[in-house]
Design an enzyme around this catalytic site. Sequence first.
Site, PDB file in Angstrom:
ATOM      1  N   HIS A 152      24.205  -0.706   1.176  1.00 54.22           N
ATOM      2  CA  HIS A 152      23.342   0.357   0.669  1.00 54.22           C
ATOM      3  C   HIS A 152      23.312   1.465   1.735  1.00 54.22           C
ATOM      4  CE1 HIS A 152      20.113   2.341  -1.466  1.00 54.22           C
ATOM      5  NE2 HIS A 152      19.355   2.302  -0.391  1.00 54.22           N
ATOM      6  N   ASP A 182      21.290   2.553  -6.755  1.00 55.80           N
ATOM      7  CA  ASP A 182      22.622   3.150  -6.653  1.00 55.80           C
ATOM      8  C   ASP A 182      23.383   2.983  -7.969  1.00 55.80           C
ATOM      9  OD1 ASP A 182      22.184   3.649  -3.857  1.00 55.80           O
ATOM     10  OD2 ASP A 182      22.596   1.532  -3.495  1.00 55.80           O
ATOM     11  N   VAL A 205      14.005  -4.725  -0.191  1.00 54.59           N
ATOM     12  CA  VAL A 205      14.100  -3.302  -0.491  1.00 54.59           C
ATOM     13  C   VAL A 205      14.096  -2.478   0.797  1.00 54.59           C
ATOM     14  CG1 VAL A 205      13.035  -1.376  -1.736  1.00 54.59           C
ATOM     15  CG2 VAL A 205      12.946  -3.692  -2.695  1.00 54.59           C
ATOM     16  N   ALA A 230       0.821  -1.213   0.000  1.00 56.01           N
ATOM     17  CA  ALA A 230       0.000   0.000   0.000  1.00 56.01           C
ATOM     18  C   ALA A 230       0.852   1.259   0.000  1.00 56.01           C
ATOM     19  CB  ALA A 230      -0.915   0.002   1.233  1.00 56.01           C
TER      20      ALA A 230
END
Length: 436
Positions: A275, A247, A217, A100
């Site tokens: 990350h 990236d 993610v 959502a």
Amino acid sequence: MAFMAPSSSSRPLQFHEHASARRAAPALLRRPRSRWRRNQLVCSLEATKQAVQEERPAAVNGVAGRTDCYGVFCTTYDLRADEETKAWKKVVSVAVSGAAGMISNHLLFKLASGQVFGPDQPIALKLLGSSQRSFQKLEGVAMELEDSLYPLLREVSIGIDPYEVFQDVEWALLIGAKPQGPGMERADLLNINGQIFAQQGKALNAVASRNVKVLVVGNPCNTNALICLKNAPEIPSKNFHALTRLDENRAKCQLALKASVFYDKISNMTIWGNHSTTQVPDFVNARIDGKPARQVIRDTKWLHEEFTKTVQKRGGELIQKRGRSSAPSTAVSIVDAIRSLVNPTPEGDWFSSGVYTNGNPYGIAEDIVFSMPCRSKGDGDYELVTDVTIDDFLWERIKKSEAELLAEKRCVGHLIGEGEEELCEVTEDTMLPGEQ
């Protein structure tokens, strides 16, 4: 130090609404405290199976056959027979957590339209929310998917229980995570989000396809991916990825701008490491129109200093100008990451992904998730690239990112079966700007 590694037809859709989602309160909020004590990782296979059965909600075994739907999703038909007569490919089942949210708002329609798995690949979407409130938003998402009339979208199901939503899925895109709020330290975020991904790993281990591909993610994505794979011992560790493709895309953009060429001239771009602001965009191995980047861009100072800083700060600069985070480009990078696994890598090129380091040829510490260069034959699997050069400049920065990931791993030892919770040594805030 220098290192050289050795060389269609439109048809009606089917909608399933999981029974547990209709209950008054979110499952995570209603579980008794004793439930959390049972959530500790058990390393033996038999004990893990027993723990899964204990903690799996009772409703999971009773939802089979129930459909609560509206509109065209209520129309049912024999999918298997229809596929045989129409020669459609077997439906691919894809779960999306945080479905959502803003990233998913861009991603789901790319998945449903065929942009990701191909124009002849039917797809079933399994959308996971985190609460009853998010479930209502998922209903709205399902209605939008319904109104879009995608012929490849064969099924949509929504729910707030990962043990139901992840049933038999072949791909799991784990986007949902708590963002880093004001005053929140990275150590706190590691623990809070780590618990989410530990539970999702257990659910995948219990009910997903044995060869499910998992793309994490939600940040901190490298360590969250490690937590997830450690809680899913029956799924190959190689199947877990942390998203560093955004990236890579940002780095390609900066090289293209500096060299005054279009993006498609940039190849062999690697993001090494975490990350975070310790990530290492690799200009040493990158190529521009087939030539080494350092032969095309002679500005050594820019490569050594501005290039990395620009890539790392791109998200923050975007927020300052647009007033929003990078949800659209993140969704695009998820598409790119999946397509790199389901399509053969172009000859001589590679892509970046955060993957499990065991057996890596670079000398990077094992048992962490680290972004490295990969190639794929297009079967969903990958192999690490060996024909790369790691010079002193790269190695020094790679080791810094490695040290950060090892420190993060120690912080979440209680979530991966490696000891009790202890004082976390991660104090520096290295979260990328714009992703907090």
